[in-house]
Design a protein around this motif. Structure first.
Motif, PDB file in Angstrom:
ATOM      1  N   GLN A  56       0.746  -1.261  -0.109  1.00 33.69           N
ATOM      2  CA  GLN A  56       0.001  -0.010  -0.077  1.00 33.69           C
ATOM      3  C   GLN A  56       0.929   1.150  -0.119  1.00 33.69           C
ATOM      4  O   GLN A  56       0.545   2.199  -0.370  1.00 33.69           O
ATOM      5  N   MET A  58       3.579   1.936  -1.887  1.00 29.31           N
ATOM      6  CA  MET A  58       3.843   2.069  -3.043  1.00 29.31           C
ATOM      7  C   MET A  58       2.777   2.235  -4.386  1.00 29.31           C
ATOM      8  O   MET A  58       1.773   2.132  -4.000  1.00 29.31           O
ATOM      9  N   GLN A  59       3.519   3.172  -5.259  1.00 28.27           N
ATOM     10  CA  GLN A  59       2.529   3.614  -6.284  1.00 28.27           C
ATOM     11  C   GLN A  59       2.147   2.320  -7.181  1.00 28.27           C
ATOM     12  O   GLN A  59       1.143   2.451  -7.465  1.00 28.27           O
ATOM     13  N   GLU A  60       3.244   1.783  -7.603  1.00 29.44           N
ATOM     14  CA  GLU A  60       3.070   0.797  -8.698  1.00 29.44           C
ATOM     15  C   GLU A  60       4.434  -0.438  -8.072  1.00 29.44           C
ATOM     16  O   GLU A  60       5.079  -0.445  -8.936  1.00 29.44           O
ATOM     17  N   PRO A  61       4.018  -1.117  -7.363  1.00 29.41           N
ATOM     18  CA  PRO A  61       5.043  -2.251  -6.934  1.00 29.41           C
ATOM     19  C   PRO A  61       5.040  -3.090  -8.064  1.00 29.41           C
ATOM     20  O   PRO A  61       4.391  -3.402  -8.912  1.00 29.41           O
ATOM     21  N   VAL A  62       6.528  -3.706  -8.456  1.00 30.32           N
ATOM     22  CA  VAL A  62       6.910  -4.425  -9.141  1.00 30.32           C
ATOM     23  C   VAL A  62       7.598  -5.467  -8.526  1.00 30.32           C
ATOM     24  O   VAL A  62       8.603  -5.230  -7.605  1.00 30.32           O
ATOM     25  N   ASP A 168       9.133  -0.127  -6.004  1.00 29.92           N
ATOM     26  CA  ASP A 168       8.101   0.609  -6.838  1.00 29.92           C
ATOM     27  C   ASP A 168       8.700   1.207  -8.065  1.00 29.92           C
ATOM     28  O   ASP A 168       9.829   1.531  -8.266  1.00 29.92           O
ATOM     29  N   ARG A 169       7.837   0.972  -9.061  1.00 30.53           N
ATOM     30  CA  ARG A 169       8.146   1.251 -10.305  1.00 30.53           C
ATOM     31  C   ARG A 169       8.980   2.456 -10.734  1.00 30.53           C
ATOM     32  O   ARG A 169      10.037   2.744 -11.273  1.00 30.53           O
ATOM     33  N   PRO A 170       8.572   3.724  -9.767  1.00 28.96           N
ATOM     34  CA  PRO A 170       9.035   4.912 -10.148  1.00 28.96           C
ATOM     35  C   PRO A 170      10.747   5.081  -9.297  1.00 28.96           C
ATOM     36  O   PRO A 170      11.383   5.968  -9.891  1.00 28.96           O
TER      37      PRO A 170
END
Length: 350
Positions: A56, A58-62, A168-170
């Motif tokens: 939660q 993270m913006q976009e977990p990878v 996180d993708r960023p």
């Protein structure tokens, strides 16, 4: 019909002891439990390991996955009775690769295979795994111990490591932002790590070396440096993330040495110049390379030569990065720079 009485056989008669396997699992439970994270559900014994991921924050977990082994270093570790190091190395070779993408390792699984289960030795391997996992805040959530009579020589075992992490993708660091003018910071290795040991074993053979009794030029025992566990760089990368240090690329210096592992992250049209006089070559490499004539390119393509991890970042971020890394316990050197390519992708000077 034949009246011949059939021989009574059990699995143990064939060389596999289920009871010994159960006893082994009981022994390692404490080591495994010491690595747990809040996301781990249950413990050893399930058909699969359960991990309740919560991203939660993270913006976009990878998810990032890695698998590796210890290579032929394992032969020397077995010969000299250092199973604990084998466990540490199995973890390090996986999690350091994930750290090179700024990923946090979440959990680790191991695969141990042997001809006859030696609980003392394999428990020491698992304890080494657990020690490394604790350093990296990575849960040891499962594994497999296979007893396979006839597959391995007496006293021999093999190990494979498997790990999953998240980034996180960023925050992914993949080298795509590396730019002309960036600088390279090298983090010291603890020795050869787990690479180049086929050549190391050949050098020891050719030189008639006795690593159990030889001393290095600094007075340390050769065996302790040759078989030192691979350094774990996860805490260093976590510290860089926590302090918001801008990093354009990380490189884990493994097989392929300085050449392959730096080239693999360079964008098209860029090259790296590495000044090999900017850090001292550890005595263990002087010792090993004193037994034969190994050309310079071959040395730096096979071994880490004292630098186990590299950070590439803007010149104006270098001082902050060095301070953060030293605070995290690393020994660091300014080892080179990035520039437009007009020749080889990686050049050594000095």
């Amino acid at each position: 019909m034949s009246d011949k009485i059939k021989q009574t056989l059990t699995y143990a008669d064939a060389g596999v002891s289920i009871d010994a396997g159960n006893a082994f699992v009981g022994r390692i439970k404490q080591a495994v439990a010491s690595t747990t994270r809040p996301e781990v559900i249950g413990g050893l014994g399930g058909f699969g390991a359960l991990f309740s991921a919560n991203f939660q924050h993270m913006q976009e977990p990878v998810l990032v996955a890695s698998t590796d082994g210890v290579g032929t270093k394992l032969l020397l570790l077995q010969q000299h009775g250092r199973p604990h190091v084998a466990g540490i190395d199995a973890v390090a070779m996986c999690v350091n690769d994930m750290a090179a993408q700024a990923a946090e390792p979440l959990f680790f699984l191991d695969y141990l295979a042997t001809g006859k289960l030696d609980g003392e030795t394999l428990a020491a391997v698992v304890e080494g795994i657990a020690d490394a996992c604790r350093v990296c805040e990575c849960a040891l959530i499962g594994g497999e111990t296979a007893e396979m009579p006839g597959m391995y020589s007496p006293g021999h075992y093999d190990i494979g490591g498997f790990s999953v992490g998240v980034v996180d993708r960023p925050n992914i660091v993949d080298g795509s932002t590396i730019s002309d003018g960036d600088v390279m910071i090298g983090l010291a290795s603890s020795g050869p790590h787990s690479n180049g040991f086929s050549l190391i074993r050949k050098l020891i053979e050719v030189g008639g070396a006795d690593i159990s009794h030889d001393l290095l030029s600094d007075g340390t025992a050769a065996i302790d440096s040759v078989l030192a566990p691979t350094r774990l760089y996860v805490p260093a990368v976590k510290a860089m993330l926590k302090e918001s240090v801008t990093v354009h690329g990380y490189s884990h210096i493994t097989g392929g040495g300085m050449f392959d592992n730096i080239e693999r992250i360079l964008p098209e049209g860029l090259a790296a110049t590495v000044d090999i006089s900017s850090w001292p070559v550890p005595p263990v490499f002087e010792y090993l390379l004193g037994f034969a004539d190994v050309e310079k390119h071959e040395r730096y393509r096979t071994f880490n030569m004292g630098i186990g991890f590299v950070a590439i970042l803007p010149a104006d971020a270098a001082e902050k990065a060095e301070a953060v890394l030293r605070e995290a316990g690393e020994t660091v050197y300014r080892i080179g720079h990035i520039h437009r390519r007009d020749g080889e992708p990686v050049t050594l000077i000095g």
